[in-house]
Motif scaffolding. Sequence first.
Motif, PDB file in Angstrom:
ATOM      1  N   GLY A  73       0.798  -1.223   0.000  1.00 12.87           N
ATOM      2  CA  GLY A  73       0.000   0.000   0.000  1.00 12.87           C
ATOM      3  C   GLY A  73       0.829   1.272   0.000  1.00 12.87           C
ATOM      4  N   ASN A  74       2.154   1.128  -0.128  1.00  5.81           N
ATOM      5  CA  ASN A  74       3.001   2.322  -0.228  1.00  5.81           C
ATOM      6  C   ASN A  74       3.064   2.795  -1.675  1.00  5.81           C
ATOM      7  OD1 ASN A  74       3.862   2.460   2.526  1.00  5.81           O
ATOM      8  ND2 ASN A  74       5.223   0.714   2.111  1.00  5.81           N
ATOM      9  N   ARG A  75       3.302   4.087  -1.856  1.00  2.00           N
ATOM     10  CA  ARG A  75       3.436   4.621  -3.200  1.00  2.00           C
ATOM     11  C   ARG A  75       4.657   3.963  -3.867  1.00  2.00           C
ATOM     12  NH1 ARG A  75       2.367  10.941  -3.033  1.00  2.00           N
ATOM     13  NH2 ARG A  75       0.569  10.417  -1.761  1.00  2.00           N
ATOM     14  N   ASP A  76       4.462   3.484  -5.093  1.00  2.00           N
ATOM     15  CA  ASP A  76       5.494   2.657  -5.732  1.00  2.00           C
ATOM     16  C   ASP A  76       6.582   3.522  -6.386  1.00  2.00           C
ATOM     17  OD1 ASP A  76       6.914   0.511  -6.536  1.00  2.00           O
ATOM     18  OD2 ASP A  76       5.287  -0.423  -7.705  1.00  2.00           O
ATOM     19  N   VAL A  77       7.423   4.102  -5.530  1.00  4.54           N
ATOM     20  CA  VAL A  77       8.496   4.973  -6.016  1.00  4.54           C
ATOM     21  C   VAL A  77       9.557   4.150  -6.766  1.00  4.54           C
ATOM     22  CG1 VAL A  77      10.274   6.608  -5.298  1.00  4.54           C
ATOM     23  CG2 VAL A  77       8.075   6.584  -4.121  1.00  4.54           C
ATOM     24  N   TYR A  78       9.710   2.909  -6.317  1.00  3.55           N
ATOM     25  CA  TYR A  78      10.669   2.014  -6.965  1.00  3.55           C
ATOM     26  C   TYR A  78      10.336   1.883  -8.448  1.00  3.55           C
ATOM     27  CZ  TYR A  78      13.293  -2.193  -8.125  1.00  3.55           C
ATOM     28  OH  TYR A  78      14.146  -3.086  -8.701  1.00  3.55           O
ATOM     29  N   GLU A  79       9.053   1.756  -8.741  1.00  3.48           N
ATOM     30  CA  GLU A  79       8.606   1.598 -10.124  1.00  3.48           C
ATOM     31  C   GLU A  79       8.967   2.833 -10.957  1.00  3.48           C
ATOM     32  OE1 GLU A  79       7.458  -1.156 -11.343  1.00  3.48           O
ATOM     33  OE2 GLU A  79       7.202  -0.315 -13.357  1.00  3.48           O
ATOM     34  N   VAL A  80       8.843   3.985 -10.331  1.00  3.00           N
ATOM     35  CA  VAL A  80       9.164   5.231 -11.032  1.00  3.00           C
ATOM     36  C   VAL A  80      10.639   5.214 -11.465  1.00  3.00           C
ATOM     37  CG1 VAL A  80       9.296   7.753 -10.865  1.00  3.00           C
ATOM     38  CG2 VAL A  80       7.426   6.525  -9.734  1.00  3.00           C
ATOM     39  N   ALA A  81      11.512   4.847 -10.498  1.00  2.00           N
ATOM     40  CA  ALA A  81      12.954   4.807 -10.787  1.00  2.00           C
ATOM     41  C   ALA A  81      13.265   3.713 -11.809  1.00  2.00           C
ATOM     42  CB  ALA A  81      13.728   4.552  -9.500  1.00  2.00           C
ATOM     43  N   TYR A  82      12.615   2.544 -11.600  1.00  2.75           N
ATOM     44  CA  TYR A  82      12.859   1.382 -12.459  1.00  2.75           C
ATOM     45  C   TYR A  82      12.486   1.713 -13.920  1.00  2.75           C
ATOM     46  CZ  TYR A  82      12.961  -3.542 -13.836  1.00  2.75           C
ATOM     47  OH  TYR A  82      13.258  -4.721 -14.437  1.00  2.75           O
ATOM     48  N   THR A  83      11.330   2.314 -14.093  1.00  9.09           N
ATOM     49  CA  THR A  83      10.870   2.651 -15.450  1.00  9.09           C
ATOM     50  C   THR A  83      11.800   3.679 -16.097  1.00  9.09           C
ATOM     51  OG1 THR A  83       8.674   2.470 -14.512  1.00  9.09           O
ATOM     52  CG2 THR A  83       8.805   3.234 -16.788  1.00  9.09           C
ATOM     53  N   LEU A  84      12.121   4.706 -15.290  1.00  8.71           N
ATOM     54  CA  LEU A  84      12.975   5.774 -15.818  1.00  8.71           C
ATOM     55  C   LEU A  84      14.315   5.219 -16.284  1.00  8.71           C
ATOM     56  CD1 LEU A  84      12.875   8.968 -16.047  1.00  8.71           C
ATOM     57  CD2 LEU A  84      14.434   8.935 -14.091  1.00  8.71           C
ATOM     58  N   PHE A  85      14.888   4.353 -15.474  1.00  7.56           N
ATOM     59  CA  PHE A  85      16.214   3.826 -15.790  1.00  7.56           C
ATOM     60  C   PHE A  85      16.167   2.616 -16.731  1.00  7.56           C
ATOM     61  CE2 PHE A  85      17.704   5.930 -11.650  1.00  7.56           C
ATOM     62  CZ  PHE A  85      17.926   7.102 -12.318  1.00  7.56           C
ATOM     63  N   HIS A  86      15.010   2.397 -17.345  1.00  6.23           N
ATOM     64  CA  HIS A  86      14.975   1.462 -18.469  1.00  6.23           C
ATOM     65  C   HIS A  86      14.831   2.202 -19.778  1.00  6.23           C
ATOM     66  CE1 HIS A  86      15.089  -1.744 -15.620  1.00  6.23           C
ATOM     67  NE2 HIS A  86      15.406  -2.531 -16.636  1.00  6.23           N
ATOM     68  N   ASN A  87      14.932   3.518 -19.667  1.00  4.59           N
ATOM     69  CA  ASN A  87      14.998   4.346 -20.858  1.00  4.59           C
ATOM     70  C   ASN A  87      16.473   4.706 -21.038  1.00  4.59           C
ATOM     71  OD1 ASN A  87      15.174   6.580 -22.568  1.00  4.59           O
ATOM     72  ND2 ASN A  87      13.152   7.344 -21.965  1.00  4.59           N
ATOM     73  N   ILE A  88      17.056   4.210 -22.121  1.00  6.88           N
ATOM     74  CA  ILE A  88      18.517   4.338 -22.307  1.00  6.88           C
ATOM     75  C   ILE A  88      18.978   5.800 -22.292  1.00  6.88           C
ATOM     76  CG2 ILE A  88      18.344   4.224 -24.844  1.00  6.88           C
ATOM     77  CD1 ILE A  88      21.218   2.712 -22.744  1.00  6.88           C
ATOM     78  N   TYR A  89      18.128   6.714 -22.801  1.00  6.41           N
ATOM     79  CA  TYR A  89      18.528   8.133 -22.844  1.00  6.41           C
ATOM     80  C   TYR A  89      18.681   8.708 -21.440  1.00  6.41           C
ATOM     81  CZ  TYR A  89      17.456   7.620 -27.750  1.00  6.41           C
ATOM     82  OH  TYR A  89      17.442   7.192 -29.039  1.00  6.41           O
ATOM     83  N   TYR A  90      17.724   8.338 -20.569  1.00  6.37           N
ATOM     84  CA  TYR A  90      17.822   8.816 -19.190  1.00  6.37           C
ATOM     85  C   TYR A  90      19.033   8.213 -18.492  1.00  6.37           C
ATOM     86  CZ  TYR A  90      13.484  11.445 -19.013  1.00  6.37           C
ATOM     87  OH  TYR A  90      12.529  12.405 -19.209  1.00  6.37           O
ATOM     88  N   VAL A  91      19.301   6.941 -18.765  1.00  7.48           N
ATOM     89  CA  VAL A  91      20.456   6.278 -18.147  1.00  7.48           C
ATOM     90  C   VAL A  91      21.738   7.015 -18.535  1.00  7.48           C
ATOM     91  CG1 VAL A  91      21.828   4.159 -18.057  1.00  7.48           C
ATOM     92  CG2 VAL A  91      19.330   4.034 -18.047  1.00  7.48           C
ATOM     93  N   ILE A  92      21.870   7.295 -19.824  1.00  9.52           N
ATOM     94  CA  ILE A  92      23.070   7.993 -20.298  1.00  9.52           C
ATOM     95  C   ILE A  92      23.163   9.386 -19.662  1.00  9.52           C
ATOM     96  CG2 ILE A  92      24.160   9.046 -22.342  1.00  9.52           C
ATOM     97  CD1 ILE A  92      22.994   6.667 -23.968  1.00  9.52           C
ATOM     98  N   PHE A  93      22.028  10.086 -19.661  1.00  6.32           N
ATOM     99  CA  PHE A  93      22.029  11.448 -19.133  1.00  6.32           C
ATOM    100  C   PHE A  93      22.370  11.478 -17.642  1.00  6.32           C
ATOM    101  CE2 PHE A  93      19.746  15.313 -17.595  1.00  6.32           C
ATOM    102  CZ  PHE A  93      20.579  16.224 -18.223  1.00  6.32           C
ATOM    103  N   TYR A  94      21.709  10.615 -16.875  1.00 10.91           N
ATOM    104  CA  TYR A  94      21.959  10.590 -15.422  1.00 10.91           C
ATOM    105  C   TYR A  94      23.405  10.186 -15.133  1.00 10.91           C
ATOM    106  CZ  TYR A  94      17.331  11.537 -13.442  1.00 10.91           C
ATOM    107  OH  TYR A  94      16.179  12.159 -13.033  1.00 10.91           O
ATOM    108  N   THR A  95      23.935   9.276 -15.930  1.00 12.04           N
ATOM    109  CA  THR A  95      25.315   8.825 -15.700  1.00 12.04           C
ATOM    110  C   THR A  95      26.313   9.916 -16.059  1.00 12.04           C
ATOM    111  OG1 THR A  95      24.681   6.542 -16.072  1.00 12.04           O
ATOM    112  CG2 THR A  95      27.017   7.065 -16.314  1.00 12.04           C
TER     113      THR A  95
END
Lengths: 247, 220
Positions: free
Chosen positions: B141-163
């Motif tokens: 019942g907690n807000r699924d913040v993990y999913e937000v991070a997981y989804t974001l970091f399965h987008n290669i552009y975001y991965v490259i940018f964040y890195t």
Amino acid sequence: MKVIFKIWRQEGPNEKGTIRDYEVDGLNEDMSFLEALDHLNELLVLKNEKVIAFEYDCREGICGQCGVFINGRAHGPHDNITTCQLHMRSFKDGDTIVVEPWRAASFPVIKDLIVDRSALDRIIEQGAFITAKTGTAPEANSILIPKETADRAMDAAACIGCGACVATCKNSSAALFTAAKINHFNSLPQGKAEEHKRVAEMMFQMEIEGFGSCTFTGACEVECPESISITNIAEMNARYVKSKLLK
Amino acid sequence: MNSLFFRKMVVALTGLFLCTFLIVHLSANFILLLPESMARELYNSYSTTLRESPLIKIIAYVLYAAILLHAFYALLITLRNRKAKPEKYVVNHSNENSTWTSQNMGLIGTIILLFLVLHLANFWARIKLGIGEEVGLDALGNRDVYEVAYTLFHNIYYVIFYTLISIPLGLHLHHGLKSAFKSLGFYHKKGLQLLAKVSVIYAVIMGVGFGIIPIIVYFK
């Protein structure tokens, strides 16, 4: 030895300046940099042209009068020397040498390579002295000062006010100069009586003269002919905080 | 209160607060590297605890203030410093007497600030403000913040940018940490030598830490 000088020429404070090229032959590598400029000036006199204005006095690295920006460095390519201590052997035959005046809003150009450094004098006037009458030179050991303290004060007192710290600093900060003057006096018993006033007033003057803030790039301590450590600036900051808290 | 020294004090103090915040932030982010069965629940319950804690609420406001003050006063200092050197040298070999980072903290800081806008839009706006795509709930019942991070970091552009952004971050932290102490008046010689080493270690841990998490999550 032959070099090509590219030198900043500016008629007066309000004139527009420009870099002019001078091909100079007949130099030798034992000449000091200032002697090379002298040689160039003699050639200009013979050609009936205006000589290049530059400052100097002692020519032995202790007065702080000479100081120009040479090939992208204050006082030339070496660390911790004055311009007069630079010799032509530091350059190669055929080199191009770019010579510019110190650049800072607080150091307006007077003529060619000479800038007005009186802003530094006005910082000194705010407190780099003690107001007590000291009379004639007293017996050296009448006030006992630990060796370590005396050494620290002497290291700071070594500042010759050449302005290389301001010139090289991307912010034109006079923090190293001001810190050296403050720490010199404030670390000694003679300077203690006026320590808080000194820090506050000298730092205030530094600010209104239009110098920038220190962002600790560390360039100043590399160019300082007296190798004054940038730690002095941190010490000045500590003294400033103390002066505000104890006010 | 508007002296140059006061401005430097604000930048140094807020900078050190942000350095401390980043330690907590990175420590929590390491949860993302655990196996998914553990990571999701742990990360979500951790973030729920943070959101609901009154103390953290106060600290969050301090954090927003710190970011804004840090950027604002750094801008004031930079503008004034530029005014102090109106004419640049034709030739300047500043790389021979100082590091590139120390000469370009304003530029690096601006890059990080721009990243921060995107970063807040990616997470903070969605989770805390409820702007954009709704965040679901996990099994507890907690807000699924993990999913937000997981989804974001399965987008290669975001991965490259964040890195990539972790490089300027590391550089900024390296110069900022040691300079903040000096700005505040820490001048103990041995202490400063130690501080220089600590700054390198801190910056490497932060840079590599924040830089590698998106990559590892991407391959999870």
